[in-house]
Design a protein around this motif. Structure first.
Motif, PDB file in Angstrom:
ATOM      1  N   LEU A 242       0.835  -1.210   0.000  1.00 43.61           N
ATOM      2  CA  LEU A 242       0.000   0.000   0.000  1.00 43.61           C
ATOM      3  C   LEU A 242       0.865   1.253   0.000  1.00 43.61           C
ATOM      4  CD1 LEU A 242      -2.706  -1.036   2.634  1.00 43.61           C
ATOM      5  CD2 LEU A 242      -3.001  -0.934   0.161  1.00 43.61           C
ATOM      6  N   PHE A 243       1.904   1.247   0.816  1.00 44.36           N
ATOM      7  CA  PHE A 243       2.800   2.409   0.874  1.00 44.36           C
ATOM      8  C   PHE A 243       3.543   2.603  -0.442  1.00 44.36           C
ATOM      9  CE2 PHE A 243       3.229   1.798   5.761  1.00 44.36           C
ATOM     10  CZ  PHE A 243       2.022   2.457   5.941  1.00 44.36           C
ATOM     11  N   ARG A 244       3.979   1.513  -1.049  1.00 45.82           N
ATOM     12  CA  ARG A 244       4.701   1.621  -2.324  1.00 45.82           C
ATOM     13  C   ARG A 244       3.823   2.158  -3.452  1.00 45.82           C
ATOM     14  NH1 ARG A 244       5.687  -2.871  -4.369  1.00 45.82           N
ATOM     15  NH2 ARG A 244       5.054  -4.425  -2.810  1.00 45.82           N
ATOM     16  N   HIS A 245       2.517   2.055  -3.287  1.00 44.09           N
ATOM     17  CA  HIS A 245       1.598   2.550  -4.311  1.00 44.09           C
ATOM     18  C   HIS A 245       0.973   3.888  -3.925  1.00 44.09           C
ATOM     19  CE1 HIS A 245       2.040  -1.583  -5.756  1.00 44.09           C
ATOM     20  NE2 HIS A 245       1.582  -1.147  -6.909  1.00 44.09           N
ATOM     21  N   GLY A 246       1.583   4.582  -2.969  1.00 43.88           N
ATOM     22  CA  GLY A 246       1.200   5.972  -2.736  1.00 43.88           C
ATOM     23  C   GLY A 246       0.509   6.290  -1.444  1.00 43.88           C
ATOM     24  N   LEU A 247       0.061   5.288  -0.696  1.00 42.55           N
ATOM     25  CA  LEU A 247      -0.608   5.582   0.565  1.00 42.55           C
ATOM     26  C   LEU A 247       0.408   6.084   1.588  1.00 42.55           C
ATOM     27  CD1 LEU A 247      -3.549   5.340   1.610  1.00 42.55           C
ATOM     28  CD2 LEU A 247      -2.880   3.189   2.689  1.00 42.55           C
ATOM     29  N   ALA A 248       0.057   7.146   2.306  1.00 44.43           N
ATOM     30  CA  ALA A 248       1.014   7.774   3.215  1.00 44.43           C
ATOM     31  C   ALA A 248       1.001   7.157   4.612  1.00 44.43           C
ATOM     32  CB  ALA A 248       0.719   9.276   3.321  1.00 44.43           C
ATOM     33  N   ARG A 249      -0.146   6.636   5.023  1.00 48.60           N
ATOM     34  CA  ARG A 249      -0.211   6.084   6.382  1.00 48.60           C
ATOM     35  C   ARG A 249      -1.379   5.117   6.482  1.00 48.60           C
ATOM     36  NH1 ARG A 249      -4.017  10.181   7.137  1.00 48.60           N
ATOM     37  NH2 ARG A 249      -5.534   9.741   8.783  1.00 48.60           N
ATOM     38  N   VAL A 250      -1.279   4.212   7.451  1.00 43.81           N
ATOM     39  CA  VAL A 250      -2.401   3.362   7.867  1.00 43.81           C
ATOM     40  C   VAL A 250      -2.424   3.412   9.389  1.00 43.81           C
ATOM     41  CG1 VAL A 250      -3.270   1.005   8.029  1.00 43.81           C
ATOM     42  CG2 VAL A 250      -2.383   1.841   5.853  1.00 43.81           C
ATOM     43  N   ASP A 251      -3.562   3.781   9.958  1.00 44.09           N
ATOM     44  CA  ASP A 251      -3.658   3.949  11.409  1.00 44.09           C
ATOM     45  C   ASP A 251      -3.967   2.645  12.136  1.00 44.09           C
ATOM     46  OD1 ASP A 251      -3.392   6.904  11.419  1.00 44.09           O
ATOM     47  OD2 ASP A 251      -5.266   6.802  10.295  1.00 44.09           O
ATOM     48  N   HIS A 252      -4.754   1.779  11.509  1.00 42.60           N
ATOM     49  CA  HIS A 252      -5.163   0.535  12.150  1.00 42.60           C
ATOM     50  C   HIS A 252      -5.103  -0.594  11.125  1.00 42.60           C
ATOM     51  CE1 HIS A 252      -7.002   3.145  15.258  1.00 42.60           C
ATOM     52  NE2 HIS A 252      -7.477   3.829  14.223  1.00 42.60           N
ATOM     53  N   VAL A 253      -4.625  -1.748  11.551  1.00 42.41           N
ATOM     54  CA  VAL A 253      -4.663  -2.951  10.725  1.00 42.41           C
ATOM     55  C   VAL A 253      -5.440  -4.006  11.490  1.00 42.41           C
ATOM     56  CG1 VAL A 253      -3.354  -4.761   9.566  1.00 42.41           C
ATOM     57  CG2 VAL A 253      -2.466  -2.428   9.614  1.00 42.41           C
ATOM     58  N   ILE A 254      -6.520  -4.491  10.888  1.00 43.80           N
ATOM     59  CA  ILE A 254      -7.332  -5.542  11.493  1.00 43.80           C
ATOM     60  C   ILE A 254      -6.848  -6.881  10.953  1.00 43.80           C
ATOM     61  CG2 ILE A 254      -9.661  -6.493  11.718  1.00 43.80           C
ATOM     62  CD1 ILE A 254     -10.735  -3.628  11.308  1.00 43.80           C
ATOM     63  N   VAL A 255      -6.404  -7.746  11.845  1.00 42.88           N
ATOM     64  CA  VAL A 255      -5.878  -9.053  11.444  1.00 42.88           C
ATOM     65  C   VAL A 255      -6.669 -10.154  12.138  1.00 42.88           C
ATOM     66  CG1 VAL A 255      -3.566  -8.206  10.937  1.00 42.88           C
ATOM     67  CG2 VAL A 255      -4.111  -8.966  13.246  1.00 42.88           C
ATOM     68  N   ASN A 256      -6.841 -11.255  11.449  1.00 39.62           N
ATOM     69  CA  ASN A 256      -7.570 -12.380  12.024  1.00 39.62           C
ATOM     70  C   ASN A 256      -6.762 -13.013  13.157  1.00 39.62           C
ATOM     71  OD1 ASN A 256      -9.551 -14.541  12.211  1.00 39.62           O
ATOM     72  ND2 ASN A 256      -7.932 -15.818  11.330  1.00 39.62           N
ATOM     73  N   ASP A 257      -7.446 -13.286  14.277  1.00 40.11           N
ATOM     74  CA  ASP A 257      -6.784 -13.901  15.428  1.00 40.11           C
ATOM     75  C   ASP A 257      -7.470 -15.226  15.794  1.00 40.11           C
ATOM     76  OD1 ASP A 257      -4.683 -13.763  17.274  1.00 40.11           O
ATOM     77  OD2 ASP A 257      -6.017 -13.049  18.858  1.00 40.11           O
ATOM     78  N   GLU A 258      -8.198 -15.771  14.840  1.00 39.71           N
ATOM     79  CA  GLU A 258      -8.877 -17.041  15.067  1.00 39.71           C
ATOM     80  C   GLU A 258      -8.071 -18.168  14.450  1.00 39.71           C
ATOM     81  OE1 GLU A 258     -13.411 -18.807  14.912  1.00 39.71           O
ATOM     82  OE2 GLU A 258     -12.962 -16.768  14.282  1.00 39.71           O
ATOM     83  N   ALA A 259      -7.906 -19.245  15.192  1.00 40.43           N
ATOM     84  CA  ALA A 259      -7.140 -20.388  14.691  1.00 40.43           C
ATOM     85  C   ALA A 259      -7.820 -21.001  13.472  1.00 40.43           C
ATOM     86  CB  ALA A 259      -6.995 -21.432  15.792  1.00 40.43           C
ATOM     87  N   ILE A 260      -7.009 -21.362  12.492  1.00 37.79           N
ATOM     88  CA  ILE A 260      -7.521 -21.972  11.273  1.00 37.79           C
ATOM     89  C   ILE A 260      -7.266 -23.474  11.358  1.00 37.79           C
ATOM     90  CG2 ILE A 260      -7.343 -22.020   8.749  1.00 37.79           C
ATOM     91  CD1 ILE A 260      -6.369 -19.127   8.903  1.00 37.79           C
ATOM     92  N   PRO A 261      -8.308 -24.283  11.246  1.00 33.67           N
ATOM     93  CA  PRO A 261      -8.146 -25.741  11.390  1.00 33.67           C
ATOM     94  C   PRO A 261      -7.140 -26.308  10.393  1.00 33.67           C
ATOM     95  CG  PRO A 261     -10.467 -25.125  11.422  1.00 33.67           C
ATOM     96  CD  PRO A 261      -9.707 -23.894  11.040  1.00 33.67           C
ATOM     97  N   ASP A 262      -6.484 -27.388  10.812  1.00 35.11           N
ATOM     98  CA  ASP A 262      -5.473 -28.024   9.966  1.00 35.11           C
ATOM     99  C   ASP A 262      -6.041 -28.456   8.622  1.00 35.11           C
ATOM    100  OD1 ASP A 262      -3.578 -27.678  11.923  1.00 35.11           O
ATOM    101  OD2 ASP A 262      -3.779 -29.693  12.747  1.00 35.11           O
ATOM    102  N   ALA A 263      -7.274 -28.962   8.618  1.00 34.51           N
ATOM    103  CA  ALA A 263      -7.882 -29.420   7.360  1.00 34.51           C
ATOM    104  C   ALA A 263      -8.045 -28.262   6.380  1.00 34.51           C
ATOM    105  CB  ALA A 263      -9.236 -30.071   7.638  1.00 34.51           C
ATOM    106  N   VAL A 264      -8.372 -27.083   6.898  1.00 34.39           N
ATOM    107  CA  VAL A 264      -8.522 -25.905   6.038  1.00 34.39           C
ATOM    108  C   VAL A 264      -7.162 -25.487   5.489  1.00 34.39           C
ATOM    109  CG1 VAL A 264      -9.219 -23.480   5.957  1.00 34.39           C
ATOM    110  CG2 VAL A 264     -10.585 -25.136   7.255  1.00 34.39           C
ATOM    111  N   CYS A 265      -6.151 -25.460   6.355  1.00 31.18           N
ATOM    112  CA  CYS A 265      -4.800 -25.099   5.908  1.00 31.18           C
ATOM    113  C   CYS A 265      -4.305 -26.078   4.841  1.00 31.18           C
ATOM    114  CB  CYS A 265      -3.840 -25.081   7.093  1.00 31.18           C
ATOM    115  SG  CYS A 265      -4.122 -23.729   8.254  1.00 31.18           S
ATOM    116  N   GLU A 266      -4.592 -27.345   5.036  1.00 33.81           N
ATOM    117  CA  GLU A 266      -4.160 -28.354   4.068  1.00 33.81           C
ATOM    118  C   GLU A 266      -4.823 -28.128   2.715  1.00 33.81           C
ATOM    119  OE1 GLU A 266      -1.977 -31.387   2.551  1.00 33.81           O
ATOM    120  OE2 GLU A 266      -1.801 -30.510   4.562  1.00 33.81           O
ATOM    121  N   ALA A 267      -6.098 -27.789   2.719  1.00 35.19           N
ATOM    122  CA  ALA A 267      -6.810 -27.530   1.471  1.00 35.19           C
ATOM    123  C   ALA A 267      -6.219 -26.328   0.751  1.00 35.19           C
ATOM    124  CB  ALA A 267      -8.299 -27.309   1.753  1.00 35.19           C
ATOM    125  N   TYR A 268      -5.839 -25.312   1.510  1.00 33.27           N
ATOM    126  CA  TYR A 268      -5.248 -24.119   0.888  1.00 33.27           C
ATOM    127  C   TYR A 268      -3.826 -24.380   0.414  1.00 33.27           C
ATOM    128  CZ  TYR A 268      -9.041 -20.838   1.730  1.00 33.27           C
ATOM    129  OH  TYR A 268     -10.250 -20.175   1.676  1.00 33.27           O
TER     130      TYR A 268
END
Length: 322
Positions: A242-268
């Protein structure tokens, strides 16, 4: 004195933006959505080429997500004609065709056509295409090649270095004004290089986001990487793009904090994708407050942003603007 709802403007495209808006419409907010018009694949690409109009697919998804009668009208607008090599309607969604018809009724004024379809769907908020004309997205790859076309960027076997337009693109004035007046500006979730970043490539859009110093800038980070687009990216790598494409700042980043099951990770993993690493310290060093929230939902071996949980995380930021 009449209470004013916080003004929230969300930018993006694809399924990520519509998912977020599907949740945000249930909160007391003054909503606006700004949607990329760089899609050149599927039904949208055909309408782009045959009718010389901006691709309507992402716009359609956003309009349906904001509809007050989503279960009824949403099913109608999202109906896609079955594949039949002898039928012209093959692969088209009814919503795309209705937007195309409204565009013709209004003499090719796509911005006005979108506004009128919003009235038909009784949407909450306003929806703006980022540009009144279709844009051609190009990418420079790590191996030096230049690739044209949004639908082609993730299948080249080389990482994306940057995306760009090689011709001037003008933003919709109402979209730019909404950004200047916003209390909270949200980017993502969605494909980084093909849904989120295309909006920042318009100078007026980037200038309004950077110039509105009183607004909170929020990035909703993807839960999983995308093969051919963000291979190996952590959350801070998304922010760096985002910064490399011109955005000057980001105040908040929302990140997932829920565990992802092994079966889902394997599929991905079978699709060359993996969970996006939090990189919390690096995010903080880049000036962003990290909001760790359980925003994932699962359907079989697929993980998506839960609309209500993700919207609640954004709303918690907007509440500070009351």
């Amino acid at each position: 004195m009449i209470a004013r709802y916080p003004r929230v403007v969300a930018l993006g495209g694809g399924t990520g933006l519509s998912s977020l808006l599907r949740g945000l419409k249930h909160f007391p907010l003054d909503l606006a959505a700004i949607v990329t018009v760089a899609d050149d694949g599927g039904s949208s690409g055909r309408l782009l080429r045959e009718f010389n109009m901006p691709p309507p697919g992402d716009i359609r998804n956003v309009l349906v997500a904001l509809s007050q009668d989503e279960p009824l009208l949403g099913e109608l607008f999202q109906y896609r004609f079955a594949a039949d090599e002898t039928h012209y309607l093959e692969g088209h969604s009814l919503g795309n065709l209705l937007i195309c018809a409204m565009n013709a009724i209004h003499g090719g004024n796509f911005v006005h056509a979108v506004e009128q379809i919003g009235r038909v769907l009784n949407i909450k908020g306003r929806v703006y295409p980022v540009s009144p004309k279709a844009t051609v997205l190009k990418a420079e790859l790590a191996d030096g090649r230049i690739i044209a076309g949004e639908s082609q960027l993730a299948s080249q076997g080389s990482p994306i270095r940057c995306v760009f337009h090689d011709a001037p693109v003008v933003a919709v004035p109402e979209a730019v004004q909404a950004l200047w007046e916003a209390d909270v500006i949200v980017l993502g979730p969605g494909s980084l290089y093909t849904s989120v970043l295309p909006n920042l490539l318009l100078p007026e859009v980037c200038a309004a986001i950077n110039g509105n110093t009183r607004a909170d800038i929020v990035y909703v980070c993807n839960i999983m990487t995308e093969a051919g687009e963000t291979d190996g990216y952590g959350a801070a790598d998304h922010l760096d793009a985002l910064f490399r494409h011109g955005l000057a700042r980001v105040d908040h980043v929302i990140v997932n904090d829920e565990a992802i099951p092994d079966a889902v990770c394997e599929a991905y993993r079978a699709e060359a994708a993996q969970p996006v690493k939090g990189e919390f310290e690096r995010l903080r060093a880049m000036g962003a407050q990290v909001i760790r929230s359980r925003i994932a939902s699962f359907l079989g071996n697929t993980v998506r942003h839960d609309p209500i949980k993700t919207a609640a995380a954004v709303f918690s930021i907007a509440l500070t603007r009351l």
